[in-house]
Design a protein around this motif. Structure first.
Motif, mmCIF file in Angstrom:
data_model
loop_
_atom_site.group_PDB
_atom_site.id
_atom_site.type_symbol
_atom_site.label_atom_id
_atom_site.label_comp_id
_atom_site.label_asym_id
_atom_site.label_seq_id
_atom_site.Cartn_x
_atom_site.Cartn_y
_atom_site.Cartn_z
ATOM 1 N N ASN A 148 0.823 -1.216 0.000
ATOM 2 C CA ASN A 148 0.000 0.000 0.000
ATOM 3 C C ASN A 148 0.852 1.260 0.000
ATOM 4 O OD1 ASN A 148 -3.180 -0.523 1.809
ATOM 5 N ND2 ASN A 148 -2.582 -0.800 -0.316
ATOM 6 N N ILE A 189 -5.360 -4.243 -5.457
ATOM 7 C CA ILE A 189 -4.280 -3.697 -4.616
ATOM 8 C C ILE A 189 -4.524 -4.234 -3.211
ATOM 9 C CG2 ILE A 189 -3.171 -1.630 -3.706
ATOM 10 C CD1 ILE A 189 -4.117 -0.096 -6.137
ATOM 11 N N MET A 265 -9.531 -2.267 -4.350
ATOM 12 C CA MET A 265 -8.642 -2.113 -3.195
ATOM 13 C C MET A 265 -9.154 -2.977 -2.058
ATOM 14 S SD MET A 265 -7.297 1.744 -3.429
ATOM 15 C CE MET A 265 -6.020 1.262 -2.328
#
Ligand code: NAP
Length: 462
Positions: A148, A189, A265
Motif C-alpha cells: 500500500n 491492490i 482495493m
C-alpha cells in the motif's frame, strides 16, 4: 579552501543535493554513475505520468553547470573506478547509490513466472537499460499488486491507463506498445493493514480515481476504520491519514460508473502463497485483524480466514532494498551502508576516514525526492567538518584531470555532462516528432552511439 576534491558515487537526487552543498563551499566534485544518464530514480523510478515531478531535473542541471563539477557516466564503481583508487584522487567519497534491489514476500510460489518485483516493472516502463528485455504477461485478465505504498499506486495506475493516456508521457516505447495491447481488466491492490495505515500519500490515492477507463472499487467492509485510528482521525493529528481515509470512504460510497477496467482495493489481507504450476494462476490471501504491538503501532495478525483471487500476474510492491558496494561496509538486513549521521562506520562502529553516505543507501528507501536534501546536507556538512579538521584522505593527485587520465588508461568510455545534455536534447527532439515529451534511449549501446555522433558534430563557434 585549498582545493578539496570529493567523489560522489551515484547521480540521483541525493547525489546532486550533496554536490550542491559541496560546490557552494568551494569544493571540486566528481560524480560517477553506472549508466550514461544521470538523475537516478527521477529518470528510472518516478512514474512517466508524473512529468511535473520529473521537472526537478532542471535544478540538477543548474548544479551541474558549476565549473567545479564533473560528471562521469557509464563508469562502474568496483570495475572502472576501484575502492582503492579513491584515496589517490579524492579527499573523501560519498556513496549515493540508492536501493538497487527489492524486498521479497518469502511465500511459496513467489518465483513462479508471472510473479514480479514492482521495481522491475517500474524500471521496465521507465526504459532502464537493464530492464528493457523484461517480459510481463499482459494477456491475463487480472493482476494483483501487493503493498500500500506509492509504488503500488504507480504500478496500478500504469497498468490501467489507456494507450492515449500513456502516449502523453515519456514511457519507454516498447512499454507503450506492450501496454496498448494489455488485456488486464482488474487490478487488485492488497494492503496488509487498514486504510488508516496505508503508506501512500493522499494525492496519489485520489489520482487513482481520475483514470480515463478505470474506476476504483472499495467495499464498505474494506473502508471500515479500526477504533484506535478512528480516535486519531477525530483528533485531527495526522493530515495524511485523514486525507487517505476520506478518499477510501468516497470510493466506497461511490456508485459504479461502469468503466471497463477496475482497481479493487482490499485491506487487511496478506498474501499466503501464489498458486500455479508453470505460471501464476491465483493468489491465496488471508484476512487480518489489527493488534497493538509493544511500541503502540497496529500490526496485522492473521485470522485464518483465507480466499483465492484468480490473477495471472503478481507485483510485490513491499519496498526497495539497497545492495552492497565492493570494499564498503554493508548492513545486509536493512540494505544500508552503516553510518553515523552520514559517516560510514565499520562493524565495530568506528568511523572510517574518508567515506560518507547519503540518500536511500544511508537511511533506507523512504521519503520523497525532497527528503534527500536535508539528508545530503547533513552528510556534506560532516564531511567538510572532517576535511577541515584534517580527518580525510590526503590524495597525491586531487584533480579531475588525473581521474580522467586514469579512466582513459582503463579504456573507459565515460560520458560527460555535456554529452548527456546532447543526448537529452536528442530524446526531447525524437519525442517532439511524435507529440510526446521525450522518446528515451533505452539501451546503453544506443546511448553511446548517439553521443559519439553528437561529439563529431561541430558546435556553434567551431
Ligand atoms: P513504502 O512506502 O515503504 O510502502 C511499502 C508497503 O508495503 C507498505 O504498505 C507496507 O505495509 C507493505 N508491506 C511491507 N511488507 C509487506 C509484506 N510482507 N506483505 C504485505 N505488505 C507489505 O514503499 P514504496 O511504495 O516502495 O515507496 C518507497 C518510497 O518512495 C516511499 O517513501 C514513497 O512515498 C516514495 N515514492 C513516492 C512517490 C510519489 O511521491 N508519488 C512515488 C513512488 C514512491 P506496512 O505499512 O504494513 O509495513
Amino acid at each position: 579552501m585549498a582545493e578539496v576534491h570529493i567523489a560522489i558515487i551515484g547521480a540521483g537526487p541525493a547525489a546532486f543535493y550533496a554536490a550542491e552543498y559541496l560546490l557552494k563551499s568551494g569544493a571540486v566534485v566528481s560524480m560517477f554513475e553506472l549508466l550514461p544518464t544521470p538523475y537516478g530514480l527521477v529518470r528510472g523510478g518516478v512514474a512517466p505520468d508524473h512529468q511535473k515531478i520529473k521537472s526537478v531535473t532542471k535544478v540538477y542541471d543548474r548544479i551541474a553547470a558549476n565549473p567545479n563539477f564533473r560528471y562521469y557516466g557509464n563508469v562502474e564503481f568496483g570495475r572502472d573506478l576501484l575502492h582503492e583508487d579513491l584515496p589517490n584522487y579524492f579527499h573523501a567519497v560519498i556513496y549515493a547509490t540508492g536501493a538497487q534491489s527489492d524486498r521479497h514476500m518469502n511465500i511459496p510460489g513467489e518465483d513462479l513466472p508471472g510473479s514480479h518485483a514492482a521495481t522491475e516493472f517500474v524500471a521496465w516502463y521507465n526504459g532502464h537499460p537493464f530492464y528493457r528485455d523484461s517480459k510481463f504477461d499482459l494477456s491475463v485478465k487480472a493482476a494483483a499488486v501487493i503493498g500500500n505504498g506509492n509504488v503500488a499506486m504507480d504500478v496500478a495506475r500504469i497498468l490501467e491507463r489507456t494507450p492515449e493516456e500513456l502516449a502523453a508521457t515519456d514511457i519507454a516505447d516498447y512499454a507503450l506498445e506492450a501496454l496498448s495491447h494489455s488485456q488486464i481488466e482488474t487490478v487488485y491492490i492488497l494492503g496488509r493493514r487498514g486504510p488508516a495505515q496505508a503508506a501512500y500519500t493522499t494525492p496519489e490515492i485520489k489520482e487513482l480515481g481520475e483514470l480515463a477507463a478505470a474506476e476504483v472499487i472499495v467495499s464498505p467492509q474494506d473502508a471500515e476504520i479500526d477504533p484506535l485510528s478512528a480516535e486519531l482521525i477525530q483528533s485531527g493529528a495526522d493530515r495524511t491519514m485523514i486525507g487517505n481515509v476520506e478518499a477510501i470512504r468516497r470510493y466506497a460510497a461511490h456508485e459504479p460508473e461502469g468503466k471497463p477496467r477496475k482497481i479493487v482495493m482490499r485491506f487487511l489481507v496478506s498474501p499466503l502463497r501464489l498458486i500455479g504450476t508453470d505460471h501464476v494462476e491465483g493468489i491465496e490471501i488471508v484476512k487480518n485483524r489489527l493488534v497493538a504491538s509493544d511500541d503502540g503501532s497496529l500490526r496485522p495478525k492473521s485470522t485464518g480466514e483465507t480466499e483465492i483471487l484468480p490473477v495471472g500476474l503478481v507485483f510485490r510492491s513491499i519496498g526497495y532494498k539497497g545492495t552492497g558496494l565492493p570494499g564498503v561496509p554493508f548492513n545486509e538486513r536493512d540494505g544500508v551502508i552503516p553510518n553515523a549521521a552520514g559517516r560510514v562506520v565499520a562493524q565495530d562502529l568506528q568511523i572510517i576516514t574518508g567515506e560518507y553516505v547519503t540518500g536511500w543507501i544511508k537511511r533506507g528507501p523512504s521519503g520523497i525526492i525532497g527528503t534527500n536534501k536535508p539528508d545530503s546536507v547533513e552528510t556534506a556538512t560532516n564531511l567538510l567538518k572532517d576535511v577541515n579538521a584534517g580527518r580525510s584522505w590526503h590524495p597525491a593527485n586531487p584533480h579531475p584531470e588525473a581521474v580522467e587520465a586514469l579512466l582513459e588508461t582503463r579504456a573507459v568510455d565515460y560520458v560527460t555532462y555535456a554529452d548527456w545534455r546532447a543526448l537529452d536534447a536528442d530524446e526531447v527532439a525524437r519525442g517532439k516528432a511524435l507529440g510526446r515529451p521525450r522518446l528515451k534511449f533505452t539501451s546503453i549501446e544506443e546511448m553511446l552511439a548517439a553521443i559519439r555522433e553528437r561529439r563529431q558534430q561541430p558546435t556553434a563557434g567551431d
